[in-house]
Design an enzyme around this catalytic site. Structure first.
Site, mmCIF file in Angstrom:
data_model
loop_
_atom_site.group_PDB
_atom_site.id
_atom_site.type_symbol
_atom_site.label_atom_id
_atom_site.label_comp_id
_atom_site.label_asym_id
_atom_site.label_seq_id
_atom_site.Cartn_x
_atom_site.Cartn_y
_atom_site.Cartn_z
ATOM 1 C CG ASP A 16 -12.071 2.127 -4.088
ATOM 2 O OD1 ASP A 16 -11.541 2.581 -3.057
ATOM 3 O OD2 ASP A 16 -13.136 1.506 -4.070
ATOM 4 C CG LEU A 53 -9.380 10.837 -5.429
ATOM 5 C CD1 LEU A 53 -8.792 10.766 -4.024
ATOM 6 C CD2 LEU A 53 -8.875 12.084 -6.159
ATOM 7 C CB CYS A 113 -12.939 24.109 10.000
ATOM 8 S SG CYS A 113 -14.578 23.470 9.571
ATOM 9 C CD GLN A 130 -19.107 0.046 1.557
ATOM 10 O OE1 GLN A 130 -18.396 -0.581 0.777
ATOM 11 N NE2 GLN A 130 -18.767 1.251 2.002
ATOM 12 C CB CYS A 168 -17.650 13.715 7.155
ATOM 13 S SG CYS A 168 -17.205 12.533 5.869
ATOM 14 N NE ARG A 188 -3.818 0.302 2.073
ATOM 15 C CZ ARG A 188 -4.650 0.833 2.946
ATOM 16 N NH1 ARG A 188 -4.734 0.323 4.161
ATOM 17 N NH2 ARG A 188 -5.377 1.889 2.632
ATOM 18 C CB CYS A 222 -17.062 4.744 9.139
ATOM 19 S SG CYS A 222 -17.456 5.679 7.648
#
Length: 373
Positions: A134, A169, A191, A220, A243, A57, A214
């Protein structure tokens, strides 16, 4: 070869094939990311969907010999539907997250990367290239951040000045020594709106997420969703945008640049009750082209049951009782029992007691007894 000129040609060509932003970086290891991933694993914050080999990765050279640079691409998607459908009593609707509104983004980006590969190979026949979207080993966001596409926000999304975080992406490892672009400065400042908006507290700190909490991850999974999260899910069928919609940079950002990523309202925001009875074939025919269908119909149907409980939809009780009594999937029966309790546990007592007499799964029995008590 003049690689500076070639880079400019690649940039210009990318604009003609539907790439909204492109950046370049080196193929050197992502050492900071490596340390963060190790820490994520230690904390059990990973989703389990990602590549398990952290070295793959974070080290492009392990993925392609002779790697010298990486091209990062971004494609903008809409934040609003052109023809929005309305959820109303008796016709309640669920919602797929914005990134899953149109054609599966894996397909959308791969098509563009394939064209970009062809262009580069025409210029440099001996070049070596490896593209991914992805599901590849590299972390898309880390590549995009280093390539100057955007900065990594506190919500763990790449935020671009032009399109906000509403971008897909992808990246391409190359054997060409393209000059790297300069990363953007972090503009989140003080912020914390995304952290405050997270329904489950999954954003434990700026730039750090506990995937196990999450909602996007939870929708999923294929197991029963823990009860502490069910009320938080609302009518989400796949993914979560809280978010993103809370981010001030995203305010007013809504780009309709590519026909294939536009939403079909009846798919992006489908009626909930018809979802419950779809066969595998029917589900694939209707939803198979969207990224939110990658886990199959089971998670979507479970989430639809939770959504009907969110709306306290009395018209769905017969369907939910039928699931409780006859559905072969324990997860669906367990979720249906919980939903019946949320909607009308008192008046559905007889149906719950009848189901309990025949039930053999311990989790379902526990859920029914909890409602009855």
């Amino acid at each position: 070869m003049n690689y500076s000129q070639l880079k400019q040609e690649v940039i210009e060509y990318s604009k003609t094939i539907g790439i909204d932003k492109i950046g370049f970086t080196t193929a050197s290891p992502f050492n900071d990311l490596r340390n963060r991933l190790i820490r994520q694993r230690e904390l059990n914050f990973q989703s389990g969907f990602e590549e398990k080999d952290i070295e793959k990765r974070t080290n492009p050279s392990l993925l392609m010999s002779g790697a010298q640079s990486i091209i990062s691409i971004a494609v903008a998607y809409p934040s609003k539907m052109k023809n929005r459908t309305i959820s109303k009593e008796g016709e309640r609707r669920g919602i797929f997250s914005r990134a899953s509104w149109g054609l599966d983004y894996h397909i959308v980006l791969r098509r563009r990367l394939e064209k970009l590969e062809e262009f580069i190979r025409d210029k440099v026949p001996e070049v070596r290239l490896k593209s991914m979207v992805d599901t590849g080993e590299l972390a898309d966001r880390a590549v995009a951040e280093r390539a100057g596409i955007g900065w990594s926000g506190k919500n763990c999304a790449i935020i671009t000045p032009e399109f906000g975080s509403y971008v897909y992406l992808g990246e391409m490892i190359t054997s060409l020594p393209f000059e790297p672009d300069t990363p953007l400065e972090d503009q989140c400042g003080t912020c914390n709106k995304c952290i405050e908006a997270c329904p489950t507290g999954a954003l434990v700190a700026g730039g750090q997420i506990n995937a196990q909490r999450c909602i996007s991850f939870l929708t999923q999974t294929k197991e029963a969703i823990p009860e502490e999260f069910r009320n938080k899910i609302g009518n989400r069928l796949y993914g979560c945008d809280s978010c993103q919609t809370a981010c001030p940079v995203n305010k007013g950002k809504d780009f309709h640049l590519h026909a294939e990523v536009e939403a079909d309202p009846d798919i992006a925001k489908p009626l909930l009750q018809p979802l419950l009875s779809l066969s595998n074939r029917q589900f694939k025919e209707k939803f198979g082209h969207v990224s939110g269908a990658w886990r199959g119909k089971n998670p979507i149907q479970r989430n639809a049951v939770i959504a009907l409980a969110h709306f306290k939809d009395q018209t769905a009780l017969d369907d939910l009782i039928d699931i409780l009594k006859h559905d072969p999937r324990p997860v669906m029966r367990e979720t249906a029992a919980w939903a019946i309790g949320k909607i009308d546990g008192k008046n559905s007592r007889a149906a719950l007691e009848e189901a309990l007499e025949k039930e053999t799964d311990e989790a379902v029995i526990f859920e029914i007894n909890k409602v009855l008590s």
